[in-house]
Write an enzyme that holds these catalytic residues in place. Structure first.
Site, PDB file in Angstrom:
ATOM      1  N   GLN A 166      26.965 -39.064   2.115  1.00  0.00           N
ATOM      2  CA  GLN A 166      26.213 -38.066   2.875  1.00  0.00           C
ATOM      3  C   GLN A 166      26.435 -38.388   4.352  1.00  0.00           C
ATOM      4  O   GLN A 166      25.795 -39.282   4.896  1.00  0.00           O
ATOM      5  CB  GLN A 166      24.736 -38.124   2.489  1.00  0.00           C
ATOM      6  N   GLY A 171      15.291 -31.453   1.079  1.00  0.00           N
ATOM      7  CA  GLY A 171      16.607 -31.839   0.565  1.00  0.00           C
ATOM      8  C   GLY A 171      17.719 -31.673   1.593  1.00  0.00           C
ATOM      9  O   GLY A 171      17.541 -31.056   2.652  1.00  0.00           O
ATOM     10  N   HIS A 172      18.884 -32.201   1.248  1.00  0.00           N
ATOM     11  CA  HIS A 172      19.998 -32.158   2.196  1.00  0.00           C
ATOM     12  C   HIS A 172      20.469 -30.730   2.466  1.00  0.00           C
ATOM     13  O   HIS A 172      20.462 -29.894   1.593  1.00  0.00           O
ATOM     14  CB  HIS A 172      21.171 -33.041   1.770  1.00  0.00           C
ATOM     15  N   ASN A 173      20.856 -30.515   3.726  1.00  0.00           N
ATOM     16  CA  ASN A 173      21.399 -29.234   4.178  1.00  0.00           C
ATOM     17  C   ASN A 173      20.377 -28.097   4.179  1.00  0.00           C
ATOM     18  O   ASN A 173      20.746 -26.931   4.349  1.00  0.00           O
ATOM     19  CB  ASN A 173      22.624 -28.820   3.339  1.00  0.00           C
TER      20      ASN A 173
END
Lengths: 357, 357, 357
Positions: free
Chosen positions: C201, C242-244
């Site tokens: 990541q 969460g990511h993004n």
């Protein structure tokens, strides 16, 4: 974010990945980027043929894809049956992790009787208590804590402010995101008089090789014995694992899920976000729990489950569909009652309050 | 895990616990263990008569049980009406907690104007700010933080990376598991223009005697006044307590439960996991909320509640049973409609879309 | 809690707030307090006319209210159309925040190559890694961590044990409550063989100006690119992003809510507690999600939504009402079946199991 200095050719990447090239393998690749962010010289990737036109229209130099597409897109392709795995390797290739200088930094607190491998890294503000053992190349970031007699394997990565309490065991390549807590006391109290008496939690936690745990998650130590997370299992952020749980291998558990004490989960399971599993249950192998599932009974059979209380997915989808149509069903029943009354004037509704909702 | 060096007799344990012995009290006991882990010389325990055969078949030297069983199992018995409380004491007996040497360790940051009792323990990396007061035998592990003017009683145990912000008050024997946050700002903002203006949170948190809070849980300070957790109350991991909440005495709240601001919870309540309670509500004494209950109204009456929105347990169990049978109910209504149509050809369904689900 | 030394008059406060006085503006005000806690000399406040009698009966010297009440209550009034905003300012006025002496404290670990503004405060036990930049008047409490190349703006406040991993960007006036984690790895793994391969990541997190995040919440870094929280947005405790994900401006998200990766949320949204949003969704502007909503589809339209799966509020309220009456609906259907059987003896129920619940 560290980035690579030299630019490989597409063929270099294919060799690195065991992938094949379709088109000109000599094109130089600067980095890897999703379609919307890809610039000239970048390799982009598609997760389905429907995104190919967008990839073709982007300035990307090449496209990673799972198979030769039916239509040529006039860009070189990098082809591999598992493009996700390639993506994982390519991101690591273009953004290699920084290697910290080995050693115990000034400002780290390593107690007498702790053993830290000479290739490990212990940052200022990290604590390693007596009897603890830190394996080769393991990194303890600032604010991490490793309790008495806990043993960490090789190549573990503990991000800042991770706590591993006493007597726990971590395998190799375990990654703990910031704020993770391993080995906190389980929620065990005996009712006595009008209050509760603490049941000392003297067991431990074992995290097998390649476990990764997300930010702020907590895995409680066993009251007696071991709480265990199996090899390769991944937990997301803010997950709660109660005392004496045993989670199998290669299972993934998404954010904010939790399981109460003494529950056993099999191998190759997948939990969506905010799932809850009651205590003392057994979930078999290859069980998928969709987001928000609430499990209150054993699930021995592989399959997909949903709902709270959870049911097989197909069944719960029917329940949900019917639920979302409930007001219409109520109207239909009321309409039936009126029609029946017309046919049979002596008919009266069963439930005097039933007609109100 | 520290273990006891000398082996008591079963009679010694009975004397220690105020329990009675059935059979030979001279047998020496090595430790306490659940049936499946019990070895020779261990005392094991059963939580119900149905586990007696397994206890009898184990290599354990003796069995802890709540009453003399109807059938003799040919092992000495330790008999006490509250075996859970005995279990709690026996675990502590066989695994006595390690006593740390008193004092402020080098590497701890105690500001001028903080008062730390000479029998307290402050580990490296712990911070005690000016005006704070740390009581006798209280232990502050590495990475803990006690803010300005906060007062901690005697025999408190703050595990690594616990934060107690300014002006808070902890009674005696309060245990905070790793990563707990006490006194964080509540979620209070005033809408102004297109955005939000922060409402300063200048109240505090009071944790009364014998409170224990699980890993990663957070108790917000009051906007004005006090957020309070009553004597003997226990919170599990990742629990969220909003500002100005007041939780009573001897209440237990399981993992990942939360309550929004200004809610009051009575004494002797029990919340299952992942329960949610809306703000500004009053929950009475002796209220049990089953796992995942979502409370949106006051609950003045003692009892067991479940569901979201929550209802009395018996009622919600009927709702759930009916829900799980909904698709069949839809079929029955469709069948009734057809039957009625046969009796009365002029009948038409009320809802043109009702028959589709 | 610091309190003000001098006592302003009510008129002084009106001038400070742009409010007007009804009655005697010369009365001296000691502090601000809710009705039940207000003493002599205090200013209290009401959030609706129904609380006026209580305010009138209290010993408070004056009352903050949104408009001149229909009935005179014999106390001076402070009148402003936005009393909540006044409350926010008055709490700050009577309890001004303590200003810490600028500088890097002994016991702080600031790596070579980090830039810390001379007016910033870095407490002992805080870590600032190489390449990081800390803006003017920003405060890093003990146990905070700012990773390599992360940039913090001016007037940020990082409470104890906050972690901001590498490469992240914080605007001005960002407040992170204790234990917040910014930039943890997202939950990204590629299936390979029988296990999972970590997808590095390597993106970052951007928190725009005036963002505030509650205790123990975690915002994952993007796999590639940026996870973003927009200007003025506030997250409560134990929230998982969460990511993004991209969250818009002036959005508020209450405790224990979460959203899976790549979801986009608009401006001026409001989430109740324990809301869940699945991944890769788009939530528009001005969307309100009531407590416990579970969103599984895009919500482009402004409005209020509830339920899991979520639906427009009015629709879900009807569903819930019908659900809570389900057992009675089942009885009505059974009663209809019997009545029909009397009319038509050849009638048989469709579903042999349907009559049981």
């Amino acid at each position: 974010m560290k980035t690579r200095k030299t630019q490989p050719t597409l063929q270099d990447l294919a060799d690195h990945l065991g992938a094949s090239v379709h088109g000109d393998g000599r094109v130089r690749i600067k980095s890897i980027a999703p379609i919307q962010a890809a610039g000239e010289g970048d390799l982009t990737f598609v997760t389905g043929a429907k995104y190919l036109p967008a990839a073709a229209a982007s300035p990307a130099a090449a496209v990673l894809i799972d198979q030769t597409p039916p239509v040529d897109i006039h860009k070189p392709l990098l082809i591999h049956p598992n493009p996700y795995a390639c993506l994982a390797r390519l991101i690591g290739y273009f953004h290699p992790p920084t290697q910290a200088r080995p050693g115990i930094r000034r400002g780290a607190w390593v107690e007498k009787g702790a053993r830290v491998h000479k290739s490990a890294v212990v940052y200022p503000g990290a604590s390693v208590r007596a009897g603890a053992k830190i394996g080769a190349r393991t990194v303890l970031h600032p604010g991490t804590y490793v309790g008495e007699n806990s043993v960490l394997g090789e190549d573990c990565l503990l991000y800042p402010n991770v706590v591993v309490r006493e007597d726990c065991v971590l395998g190799n390549r375990v990654i703990l995101q910031p704020g993770v807590v391993i080995g906190s006391d389980g929620f065990g109290f005996a009712k006595e008089g009008e209050g509760y008496l603490k049941i000392p939690q003297v067991g431990n936690v074992v995290l097998e090789d390649d476990v990764e745990i997300g930010a702020g998650s907590a895995v409680d130590r066993a009251v007696l014995g071991t709480t265990k997370i199996g090899k390769g299992t991944k937990l997301d952020n803010l997950v709660h694992i109660g005392h004496n749980c045993v989670v199998g291998k290669h299972t993934v558990i998404a954010g904010q899920s939790g399981m109460a004490g003494s529950t056993q989960v099999g191998d190759h399971c997948a939990f969506g976000g905010q799932v809850g599993v009651a205590g003392h249950l057994k979930i078999g192998d290859h069980v998928t729990l969709a987001t928000r599932a609430g499990v209150m009974e054993n699930i021995p059979e592989a399959g997909v489950y949903w709902g709270a209380p959870s049911a097989p997915m197909k069944e719960e989808m029917k329940n949900v569909a019917a639920y979302r149509n409930l007001p219409s069903l109520v109207r239909r029943v009321r309409h039936l009652e009126k029609a029946l009354k017309r046919l049979d004037p002596s008919f009266t509704k069963d439930d005097p309050e039933g007609g109100k909702p």
